[in-house]
Design a protein around this motif. Structure first.
Motif, PDB file in Angstrom:
ATOM      1  N   GLN A 152      10.964 -32.308   0.867  1.00 21.84           N
ATOM      2  CA  GLN A 152      10.658 -33.028   1.949  1.00 21.84           C
ATOM      3  C   GLN A 152       9.248 -32.986   2.355  1.00 21.84           C
ATOM      4  N   SER A 153       8.455 -31.952   1.738  1.00 19.73           N
ATOM      5  CA  SER A 153       7.219 -31.741   1.822  1.00 19.73           C
ATOM      6  C   SER A 153       6.364 -31.333   0.581  1.00 19.73           C
TER       7      SER A 153
ATOM      8  N   THR B 192       0.431 -23.504  -3.820  1.00 18.59           N
ATOM      9  CA  THR B 192      -0.173 -22.552  -3.032  1.00 18.59           C
ATOM     10  C   THR B 192       1.061 -22.124  -1.846  1.00 18.59           C
ATOM     11  N   THR B 193       2.186 -22.737  -2.027  1.00 16.36           N
ATOM     12  CA  THR B 193       3.069 -22.299  -1.096  1.00 16.36           C
ATOM     13  C   THR B 193       3.434 -20.605  -1.432  1.00 16.36           C
ATOM     14  N   LYS B 194       3.538 -20.019  -0.018  1.00 19.62           N
ATOM     15  CA  LYS B 194       3.799 -18.515  -0.071  1.00 19.62           C
ATOM     16  C   LYS B 194       3.011 -17.695  -0.947  1.00 19.62           C
TER      17      LYS B 194
ATOM     18  N   GLY C  31      13.914 -28.934  -9.000  1.00 16.72           N
ATOM     19  CA  GLY C  31      15.010 -29.431  -8.140  1.00 16.72           C
ATOM     20  C   GLY C  31      14.432 -30.064  -6.814  1.00 16.72           C
ATOM     21  N   SER C  32      13.156 -29.817  -6.497  1.00 14.70           N
ATOM     22  CA  SER C  32      12.505 -30.284  -5.333  1.00 14.70           C
ATOM     23  C   SER C  32      11.389 -31.253  -5.644  1.00 14.70           C
ATOM     24  N   TRP C  33      11.328 -31.431  -6.845  1.00  8.21           N
ATOM     25  CA  TRP C  33      10.067 -32.423  -7.027  1.00  8.21           C
ATOM     26  C   TRP C  33      10.380 -33.936  -6.306  1.00  8.21           C
ATOM     27  N   TRP C  34      11.360 -34.342  -6.676  1.00  7.42           N
ATOM     28  CA  TRP C  34      11.763 -35.747  -6.066  1.00  7.42           C
ATOM     29  C   TRP C  34      12.288 -35.700  -4.704  1.00  7.42           C
ATOM     30  N   GLU C  35      13.208 -34.748  -4.441  1.00  8.65           N
ATOM     31  CA  GLU C  35      14.015 -34.835  -3.230  1.00  8.65           C
ATOM     32  C   GLU C  35      13.426 -33.841  -2.281  1.00  8.65           C
TER      33      GLU C  35
END
Length: 278
Positions: A201-202, A240-242, A195-199
């Motif tokens: 923001q970082s 590595t997030t969180k 869901g966040s790969w293309w959209e």
């Protein structure tokens, strides 16, 4: 096969959260703390600015001789694609302290999705292989156009390492399969946050994903199948997030050992003791 497992970068400030690796740790001690727990790291900082000799000397020293460093190529090589002779000289010469300490892993060329399989780009890649001849250069392609047996055959002929990626099922990306174009394998696990790969923001948002035991067990099975064909395998978690990667690495170690691929877990207390003797 010697397996090196680590993360994409070590200076992640969100790892200072309660219960994570850097809780209560000074920033100057991040690398020493990281090296006590993991035997490989993928350096992101050279992508933005190539460090000098002294910076790499400091990395070798702070790691206590425990951690292999994969060095990401500066963006001038992969995104701008207009490197000068001075860029090549600095990229090749600056990590010399890591080589002298026996800590140098492969270079990593991470090309963007916009790097299509064209005649011009194939020619550019060949030129890059020639300039890095004598050094291990791993290449990650993000566009599915490159995910073909003939591409890997060509890479093997020119001494390039194929990066096997695990991407989200977002379309247009290479399949999550383990391939090798030499006796050294290179696997990058980006997470599966479709869901966040293309959209997203970082990069942090795109890599906000924790693998399940079942997903890592699948990778352990794939790795076990090629274990006899490789002398070394580098595995880097980019999620590595969180602190997701920090949780996933012990799980993958367990899965690999369960599938007959021996992977040791570093003893932080022992490594810290060794550092005091250096």
């Amino acid at each position: 096969m010697r397996v090196y497992i680590g993360c994409g970068g070590y200076s992640n400030e969100d790892w200072a959260a309660p219960g994570l690796l850097y809780e209560g740790v000074r920033k100057d001690d991040y690398l020493a703390t990281y090296a006590a727990h993991f035997d490989a790291v993928e350096l992101n900082s050279p992508f933005y600015a190539i460090p000098g000799l002294k910076a790499f000397e400091g990395m070798a020293r702070k790691s206590g001789g425990h951690t292999r460093f994969a060095v990401k190529l500066n963006k001038v090589f992969t995104h701008d694609r207009a490197p000068t002779d001075a860029d090549f000289d600095r990229m090749l010469q600056s990590p010399e302290p890591l080589r002298e300490a026996g800590l140098m892993g492969p270079y990593l060329a991470q090309f963007p999705y916009s790097f299509h399989r064209t005649a011009a780009n194939r020619k550019y890649l060949l030129g890059l292989a020639e300039r890095f001849a004598g050094h291990e250069l791993a290449v990650e392609f993000r566009h599915t156009e490159w995910d073909k047996p003939e591409v890997r055959e060509g890479m093997a002929e020119h001494g390039l390492l194929w990066v096997s990626p695990d991407y989200p099922p977002a379309g247009g990306l290479p399949e999550p399969q383990l391939h090798a174009t030499g006796d050294v394998g290179y696997l990058r696990l980006h997470g599966r946050n479709a869901g966040s790969w293309w959209e997203g923001q970082s990069a942090a948002e795109r890599h906000d994903y924790r693998y399940s035991r079942a997903e890592l067990d699948e990778w352990a099975q794939k790795i076990a199948l090629v274990a006899e064909d490789l002398s070394e395998l580098y595995i880097f978690f980019e999620n590595t997030t969180k602190g997701h990667a920090l949780k996933n690495i012990p799980t993958l170690r367990e899965a690999l050992n369960a599938h007959g691929v021996p992977v040791a877990t570093p003893d932080p207390a022992q490594r810290s003791g060794e550092d005091r003797l250096l």
